[in-house]
Scaffold this active site. Structure first.
Site, PDB file in Angstrom:
ATOM      1  N   LYS A  52       0.837  -1.208   0.000  1.00 18.97           N
ATOM      2  CA  LYS A  52       0.000   0.000   0.000  1.00 18.97           C
ATOM      3  C   LYS A  52       0.871   1.257   0.000  1.00 18.97           C
ATOM      4  O   LYS A  52       0.575   2.237  -0.682  1.00 18.97           O
ATOM      5  CB  LYS A  52      -0.930  -0.012   1.222  1.00 18.97           C
ATOM      6  CG  LYS A  52      -2.037  -1.057   1.105  1.00 18.97           C
ATOM      7  CD  LYS A  52      -2.765  -1.325   2.414  1.00 18.97           C
ATOM      8  CE  LYS A  52      -3.740  -2.483   2.232  1.00 18.97           C
ATOM      9  NZ  LYS A  52      -4.385  -2.920   3.479  1.00 18.97           N
ATOM     10  N   GLN A  96      -4.304  -1.579   9.711  1.00 18.78           N
ATOM     11  CA  GLN A  96      -4.191  -2.889   9.063  1.00 18.78           C
ATOM     12  C   GLN A  96      -4.776  -3.984   9.957  1.00 18.78           C
ATOM     13  O   GLN A  96      -4.453  -4.075  11.136  1.00 18.78           O
ATOM     14  CB  GLN A  96      -2.717  -3.176   8.735  1.00 18.78           C
ATOM     15  CG  GLN A  96      -2.484  -4.493   8.022  1.00 18.78           C
ATOM     16  CD  GLN A  96      -3.149  -4.555   6.645  1.00 18.78           C
ATOM     17  OE1 GLN A  96      -3.066  -3.607   5.860  1.00 18.78           O
ATOM     18  NE2 GLN A  96      -3.820  -5.661   6.353  1.00 18.78           N
ATOM     19  N   ASP A 119     -10.910   2.899   4.394  1.00 19.10           N
ATOM     20  CA  ASP A 119     -11.366   1.507   4.287  1.00 19.10           C
ATOM     21  C   ASP A 119     -12.898   1.427   4.294  1.00 19.10           C
ATOM     22  O   ASP A 119     -13.469   0.395   3.945  1.00 19.10           O
ATOM     23  CB  ASP A 119     -10.846   0.686   5.475  1.00 19.10           C
ATOM     24  CG  ASP A 119      -9.542  -0.042   5.180  1.00 19.10           C
ATOM     25  OD1 ASP A 119      -9.255  -0.277   3.991  1.00 19.10           O
ATOM     26  OD2 ASP A 119      -8.830  -0.377   6.138  1.00 19.10           O
TER      27      ASP A 119
END
Ligand code: NDP
Length: 297
Positions: A52, A96, A119
């Site tokens: 990422k 994460q 997200d």
């Protein structure tokens, strides 16, 4: 001929559009910035984070890599997120998955400022999605919606079966495909491990999305002639190669390809689009927080 949907090519298009957005933001003095927060010792998570970070750097998004010891007190993570929430120069924040057991998942998803929640896991963003008023679309479902649109799949009135009801893939995708407007209006059935006779559902579907995390759960015998298959699964199977494994999906590609009119491969299907849509959400977040208009791809 079955159309093998090329996720790498679709992702490259999105990334090119993102680069233009980054340039527009840059001309207005804004550098979009994504902060990733990692609090676990799993090699796979560290790899995801570095991918990422690299994706961001390639399109000109600044990337910040926050690491917290997995045995540190939970408050250390929440303090770090609060700090990122407060900093104007940070536009997107991603914690994460997974966090350690002593850091409750529900608290993590609620800790990130919804405006920076790239997200789209915060309850406010989940609610907005369900209410057909999304701020951010979660990356994997959004990528799938794009792939289907690119492949010319008409979802209006289509019979779609989504296999898997996770918070990150199955549930939001089912909501998006059943929602009103472009990329929606499908009749969606959401299957899971308690579903009776999975094959009876998949066999009547125009579109099957497999997101169960079970190696080759769905094969050609479970599909109707001419259906569209989206394989989200990423499963490791032992192999005597350099890596010691190969990646396979939730679909038996060869037998499914005999039936399908279009199918996504693993790797090279949904995965690259998931990564591209994170960049999309980060640029969208930067644009909305700074009031600089961009032409999102
Ligand atoms: P989860 O483990 O969170 O969810 C799996 C879902 O599948 C659950 O709802 C489960 O049902 C259901 N399920 C499991 N076994 C069966 C079965 N035999 N029949 C029907 N349903 C079943 O997984 P994720 O959604 O996080 O991920 C799914 C897969 O997609 C994984 O392989 C993951 O690696 C991959 N993935 C790929 C991404 C990409 O970018 N390509 C992004 C994210 C995930 P129940 O709820 O009843 O337990």
């Amino acid at each position: 001929m079955t159309n093998v949907i090329d996720g790498n090519a679709a992702a490259a298009d999105v990334r090119a559009g993102i680069e233009d957005c980054v340039e527009t933001l840059g001309a207005a003095g804004v550098t979009p910035r994504l902060a990733t927060v990692l609090m676990n010792d799993q090699q796979a998570s560290a790899t995801y984070v570095s991918m990422k970070q690299q994706d961001c750097e390639e399109v000109g998004i600044a990337a910040e890599d926050v690491r917290i010891d997995s045995d540190a007190p939970a408050e250390e993570l929440f303090d770090a997120v609060a700090d990122l929430n407060a900093r104007e120069s940070v536009h997107g924040i991603l914690v994460q998955d997974p966090t350690p057991e002593h850091v409750p998942d529900e608290r993590v998803t609620s800790a990130v400022d919804p405006a920076k929640d790239v997200d789209a896991f915060h309850p406010e963003n989940v609610g907005r999605l369900v209410a057909d008023r999304p701020r951010f679309r979660p990356c994997t479902p959004h990528g799938i919606q794009r792939l289907l649109a690119n492949a010319g799949v008409d979802l209006d009135g289509a019979d779609v079966v989504v296999v898997g009801r996770s918070k990150i893939v199955g549930k939001p995708l089912a909501n998006m495909l059943a929602g009103r407007g472009d990329g929606g209006n499908a009749t969606v059935t959401l299957c899971h491990s308690h579903t009776d006779d999975l094959a009876a559902h998949t066999r009547r579907a125009d579109v099957v999305v497999a997101a169960a995390g079970v190696t080759e759960l769905i094969d050609g015998s479970m599909l109707s002639e001419g259906c569209v298959v989206v394989d989200v699964g990423i499963n490791r199977v032992d192999e005597t190669n350099e890596k010691g494994y190969r990646l396979v999906g939730d679909v038996d590609f060869e037998s499914a390809k005999q039936k399908a009119s279009a199918i996504t491969p693993v790797p090279g299907g949904v995965g690259p689009m998931t990564r591209a849509m994170l960049l999309y959400n980060t640029v969208k977040a930067a644009s909305e927080q700074t009031g600089v208009d961009v032409d999102l791809p």
